[in-house]
Design a protein around this motif. Structure first.
Motif, short mmCIF file in Angstrom:
data_model
loop_
_atom_site.label_atom_id
_atom_site.label_comp_id
_atom_site.label_asym_id
_atom_site.label_seq_id
_atom_site.Cartn_x
_atom_site.Cartn_y
_atom_site.Cartn_z
N LEU A 12 0.80 -1.22 0.00
CA LEU A 12 0.00 0.00 0.00
C LEU A 12 0.83 1.27 0.00
O LEU A 12 0.27 2.37 0.03
N GLY A 13 2.14 1.16 -0.02
CA GLY A 13 2.99 2.34 -0.02
C GLY A 13 2.85 3.16 -1.30
O GLY A 13 2.26 2.71 -2.29
N LEU A 54 2.79 -1.93 -4.88
CA LEU A 54 2.16 -2.63 -5.99
C LEU A 54 0.78 -2.07 -6.31
O LEU A 54 0.42 -1.90 -7.49
N VAL A 55 -0.02 -1.75 -5.30
CA VAL A 55 -1.37 -1.26 -5.54
C VAL A 55 -1.36 0.06 -6.29
O VAL A 55 -2.08 0.25 -7.28
N MET A 115 -2.05 3.17 -11.33
CA MET A 115 -1.50 4.12 -12.29
C MET A 115 -1.39 3.49 -13.67
O MET A 115 -1.64 4.15 -14.69
N TRP A 116 -1.04 2.22 -13.73
CA TRP A 116 -0.93 1.54 -15.02
C TRP A 116 -2.29 1.41 -15.70
O TRP A 116 -2.40 1.52 -16.92
N GLN A 125 -1.16 7.63 -4.58
CA GLN A 125 -2.08 8.08 -3.55
C GLN A 125 -1.63 7.58 -2.18
O GLN A 125 -0.91 6.59 -2.07
N GLN A 126 -2.09 8.27 -1.14
CA GLN A 126 -1.79 7.87 0.23
C GLN A 126 -2.79 6.80 0.65
O GLN A 126 -3.92 7.11 1.01
N LEU A 127 -2.39 5.53 0.55
CA LEU A 127 -3.27 4.42 0.89
C LEU A 127 -3.05 3.92 2.31
O LEU A 127 -3.83 3.10 2.80
#
Length: 275
Positions: free
Chosen positions: A113-114, A118-119, A124-125, A133-135
């Motif tokens: 989640l950083g 990966l998320v 973005m892809w 984003q700040q997840l």
């Protein structure tokens, strides 16, 4: 049963009794403390901050329970209806996360989640977001991670109960022209209630006392009582107040299980007698 009872008394009941006694000390230390007082409990219930954190903690636990129920019941039911040789591999996939250290699991979520995790990269892809984003460090992240941690308990609880439900009952319902949805609501859910309640009770108790996940994933925005207990006992050495908060959590968990037993389990067994 004597060895098991003795173990519980020595390593659980007696230490819990000692902590309960500490919670009635009037001061902020156990050194030279004497007498009994409700000052620690008055301090807790008289402070709006502690009450708001308690309410937030219970709300976290309720949301996690509902999330685990919605996600875990279909999986548990599916596992129970699979042949034994297919069930083994799927059960292994459910149990393996429980063998990992909680710290490892939490740090894995921190990587996922950083901002460069990966998320964010996948979003973005796909073009859903234009910048990372700040997840992390919010309430949603805490709920998601807690659900992932406790989901296996709901799956296993439901699976164990559904395995004892004779599939003939479902077939009989279908033969009486009941739809699959009606069979699910009228047959499967009532017979699965003990497993559901057991899973909800277990998850609620663990979620309401969570400490590592809210502290690392939620940060200062996600306050839970477990972190306050840790700070009072290990940071400020205020054992009486920390013990009082710990027993408030204990009372909430025990009260929930007693309420579930009275409202759900007891009516299901009413009228059943051993012959």
């Amino acid at each position: 049963m004597a060895p098991a009872l003795l173990t519980l008394i020595v390593f659980l009941v007696i230490p819990a009794g000692i902590v309960l006694r500490i919670s009635f000390f009037p001061g902020s230390t156990t050194i030279g403390a004497e007498g009994y007082s409700l000052a620690q409990y008055g301090k807790f219930f008289g402070n709006s901050l502690y009450l708001s954190v308690l309410g937030e903690t219970v709300s976290y636990a309720v949301i996690v329970c509902l999330g685990c129920l919605v996600l875990g019941f279909p999986v548990g039911y599916s596992l129970a209806r699979h042949p034994p040789y297919q069930r083994r591999l799927r059960m292994l996939m459910v149990i393996v996360p429980l063998t990992l250290s909680l710290v490892i699991v939490v740090f894995g979520w921190l990587v996922l989640l950083g901002r460069q995790g990966l998320v964010n990269n996948i979003l973005m892809w796909l073009g859903i977001i234009s910048s990372p984003q700040q997840l992390l460090f919010n309430r949603t992240a805490v709920v998601v991670v807690l659900i992932q941690q406790f989901l296996p308990f709901m799956i296993l609880s439901v699976m164990n109960v559904v395995m004892q439900i004779d599939p003939v009952l479902e077939q009989a319902s279908t033969s009486l022209r009941a739809s699959r949805a009606r069979t699910f609501i009228k047959v499967i859910i009532p017979l699965s209630t003990p497993g559901i309640m057991a899973g909800l009770s277990l998850i609620f108790v663990m979620a309401v006392s969570a400490f590592v996940t809210p502290r690392l994933v939620g940060g200062p925005r996600a306050q839970m009582i477990g972190g306050f207990v840790y700070d009072q006992i290990l940071s400020t050495s205020n054992w009486p107040f920390g013990a009082a908060m710990a027993f408030i959590l204990f009372a909430i968990g025990f009260g929930l299980m007693a309420a579930l037993n009275a409202t759900i389990i007891r009516p299901l067994t009413r009228g059943l007698h051993v012959r």
